[in-house]
Write a protein that holds these residues in place. Structure first.
Motif, short mmCIF file in Angstrom:
data_model
loop_
_atom_site.label_atom_id
_atom_site.label_comp_id
_atom_site.label_asym_id
_atom_site.label_seq_id
_atom_site.Cartn_x
_atom_site.Cartn_y
_atom_site.Cartn_z
N ARG A 179 -11.14 10.01 12.71
CA ARG A 179 -10.25 8.50 12.84
C ARG A 179 -8.91 9.26 13.59
NH1 ARG A 179 -8.35 5.73 7.33
NH2 ARG A 179 -10.34 4.33 7.81
N HIS A 224 -5.05 10.36 11.81
CA HIS A 224 -5.97 10.07 10.26
C HIS A 224 -4.89 10.84 9.13
CE1 HIS A 224 -9.86 10.85 7.65
NE2 HIS A 224 -9.06 10.15 7.05
N TYR A 277 -2.20 -0.58 11.03
CA TYR A 277 -2.28 -1.24 9.66
C TYR A 277 -0.88 -1.20 8.97
CZ TYR A 277 -3.49 -1.57 4.67
OH TYR A 277 -3.27 -1.85 3.37
N ARG A 321 -19.20 1.81 1.98
CA ARG A 321 -20.11 2.11 3.17
C ARG A 321 -21.20 3.17 2.75
NH1 ARG A 321 -18.59 5.11 9.07
NH2 ARG A 321 -20.54 4.32 9.94
N THR A 346 0.58 -1.12 -0.04
CA THR A 346 0.25 0.06 -0.07
C THR A 346 0.63 1.21 0.14
OG1 THR A 346 -1.48 1.20 1.52
CG2 THR A 346 -0.05 -0.31 2.60
N ASP A 347 0.23 2.44 -0.56
CA ASP A 347 0.95 3.68 -0.43
C ASP A 347 1.16 4.15 1.04
OD1 ASP A 347 -1.67 4.35 0.05
OD2 ASP A 347 -1.97 5.73 -1.66
O1 DAU Z 1 -4.17 3.89 0.46
C1 DAU Z 1 -4.35 2.21 0.32
C2 DAU Z 1 -5.37 1.99 1.51
O2 DAU Z 1 -6.67 2.42 1.16
C3 DAU Z 1 -5.10 0.49 1.77
O3 DAU Z 1 -3.86 0.19 2.20
C4 DAU Z 1 -6.17 0.03 2.59
O4 DAU Z 1 -6.12 -1.44 2.69
C5 DAU Z 1 -7.63 0.79 2.28
O5 DAU Z 1 -8.52 0.30 3.15
C6 DAU Z 1 -7.49 2.22 1.92
O6 DAU Z 1 -7.45 2.90 3.42
P1 DAU Z 1 -7.88 4.16 3.62
O7 DAU Z 1 -7.98 4.31 5.28
O8 DAU Z 1 -7.75 5.32 3.08
O9 DAU Z 1 -9.62 3.72 3.45
P2 DAU Z 1 -11.01 3.90 3.99
O10 DAU Z 1 -12.01 3.26 2.98
O11 DAU Z 1 -11.00 3.14 5.24
O12 DAU Z 1 -11.23 5.48 4.10
C7 DAU Z 1 -10.97 6.29 2.77
C8 DAU Z 1 -11.25 7.79 3.54
O13 DAU Z 1 -12.22 8.03 3.76
C9 DAU Z 1 -10.25 8.09 4.63
O14 DAU Z 1 -9.86 9.32 4.77
C10 DAU Z 1 -11.21 7.83 6.17
C11 DAU Z 1 -12.43 8.25 5.32
N1 DAU Z 1 -13.64 7.78 5.59
C12 DAU Z 1 -13.86 6.26 6.06
C13 DAU Z 1 -15.07 5.84 6.38
C14 DAU Z 1 -15.20 4.33 6.37
C15 DAU Z 1 -15.11 8.48 6.28
O15 DAU Z 1 -14.74 9.76 5.84
N2 DAU Z 1 -15.89 7.87 6.38
C16 DAU Z 1 -16.17 6.50 6.76
O16 DAU Z 1 -17.33 6.21 7.11
#
Ligand code: DAU
Ligand code: NAD
Length: 344
Positions: free
Chosen positions: A274, A277, A151, A194, A124-125
């Motif tokens: 988060r 974050h 992670y 989601r 991952t990045d």
């Molecule tokens: O960059 C690669 C990574 O992208 C991967 O290594 C990870 O496995 C993958 O889960 C993903 O990580 P993120 O933490 O960036 O992805 P996530 O989908 O959890 O969240 C994307 C962005 O959206 C992040 O800034 C947090 C935000 N978020 C997330 C959720 C679940 C929200 O604002 N609301 C939410 O309900």
């Protein structure tokens, strides 16, 4: 092109791994063995309908040396997707992340070393930490490692193991570090699915903090096309960054989802941020583009997102069993609305 007849795909019942299996079956003559523990994130139904003569699922743990040795000994290459993959879960309980992402990768490396098998490590990045929102620079293969979450720290650890096994033991390995994927079969805990499934359920999307954090979105098929090219034509010992110039802040993404789904663009809530974050990820994929000639097919994010929304609308039976438990997990972690209708 390297002749690969049998590929072991770890984590092939998860989001990216399962899409990779489909990509391999569609674009090569190879057969695939999926090694997957079927955690909450793995689903055997994701592999339904694939040719049983070319794709077989072995349910097992990559941290189990005996299982791993048995499966690695019979294949020409390993493509390693299996991981605990969700940042929020790693904040609630880092333990399975260390076990699967570090110990699991170690067991695979020991097995490919014993059997002389080609290894591609999917990473991952996030290992590079984050960039400031107003910083024009992007991650490259030489950006120093600076992971923020449990992670990303375990993924960084696994990358270091792969490099050490390549240099010290001559393991034939490559690594790729990709940005945020979207597309079909992604678990509803992740941001885009989601929010799509929330809107389907009549629930307002939830943005962490102010929604200003930036992610560099890539369609899962573009990621997997790059992984297959690296596996077959990449330089041993090389790391390739995979990204499709898809930077968007989270608010823009939610507004686009609401718009495509026929809702007012501001019908979302801001919720608790988060911890730790990461602000912004951005990938410079010049090495991949120039060395291997890879280019992304999905250049229009809104069109890719609309197709993904259609997929979740059409495949409710696939995601519905996970939805309520996922939302309970977020509530138990203390997520609560800070502004928007939910806060009133
Ligand atoms: O960059 C690669 C990574 O992208 C991967 O290594 C990870 O496995 C993958 O889960 C993903 O990580 P993120 O933490 O960036 O992805 P996530 O989908 O959890 O969240 C994307 C962005 O959206 C992040 O800034 C947090 C935000 N978020 C997330 C959720 C679940 C929200 O604002 N609301 C939410 O309900
Ligand atoms: P996912 O959570 O959807 O799938 C992970 C799969 O691994 C599941 O099928 C799960 O059952 C399996 N698994 C977990 N622990 C295991 C174990 N101990 N033994 C065997 N199988 C196990 O994850 P994903 O989003 O498809 O990510 C796949 C890989 O790609 C991960 O290595 C992740 O770090 C990396 N990656 C993901 C993204 C992204 O945006 N999702 C971006 C870049 C890199």
């Amino acid at each position: 092109m390297t002749d690969l007849r049998s590929i072991l795909v770890t984590g092939g019942a998860g989001f990216i791994g399962a899409n990779f299996v489909r990509h391999v079956l569609d674009h090569t003559d190879a057969s695939v063995v999926v090694l997957d523990k079927l955690t909450y994130a793995g689903d055997r139904r994701t592999l339904e309908g694939l040719s049983p003569t070319r794709c077989r699922l072995v349910v097992g743990d990559i941290a189990d040396a005996t299982t791993v040795d048995e499966q690695v000994s019979g294949c020409d290459a390993v493509v390693h997707f299996a991981a605990e993959s969700h940042n929020d879960n790693s904040l609630a309980d880092p333990s399975p992340f260390v076990q699967t992402n570090v110990i699991g990768t170690f067991q695979l490396l020991e097995a490919v070393r014993r059997h002389g098998v080609r290894f591609h490590h999917v990473s991952t990045d996030e290992v590079y930490g984050d960039l400031e929102l107003d910083d024009p620079s992007r991650f490259t293969e030489s950006t120093p490692y600076r992971p923020s979450s449990p992670y990303s720290a375990t993924k960084a650890g696994s990358d270091h193991l792969v490099r050490a096994w390549t240099r010290s033991f001559g393991v034939q390995a490559t690594i790729s570090n990709c940005s945020n994927n979207y597309g079909p079969y992604q678990h509803v805990e992740k941001f885009i699915p989601r929010q799509i499934t929330n809107v389907i359920d009549g629930v307002r999307p939830r943005l962490y903090g102010a929604g200003a954090n930036v992610r560099d979105w890539i369609h899962v098929d573009d990621h997997n096309a790059a992984v297959l090219q690296i596996l077959t034509r990449g330089r041993i010992g090389q790391t390739y960054l995979i990204g499709a110039d898809g930077e968007k802040n989270n608010r823009e993404v939610v507004e686009m989802i609401l718009d495509v789904m026929g809702q007012p663009r501001d019908a979302y809530d801001l919720v608790t941020d988060r911890a730790g974050h990461d602000l912004r990820y951005a990938i410079d994929a010049t090495t991949l583009r120039t060395e291997l000639g890879w280019t992304p097919r999905y250049q229009d994010f809104r069109a890719g997102l609309a197709a993904t929304i259609d997929w979740y609308r059409t495949n409710e039976a696939w995601w519905r069993p996970q939805k309520a438990a996922t939302e309970r997990k977020y509530a138990a972690a203390g997520e609560r609305p800070l502004s928007g209708e939910g806060a009133r």
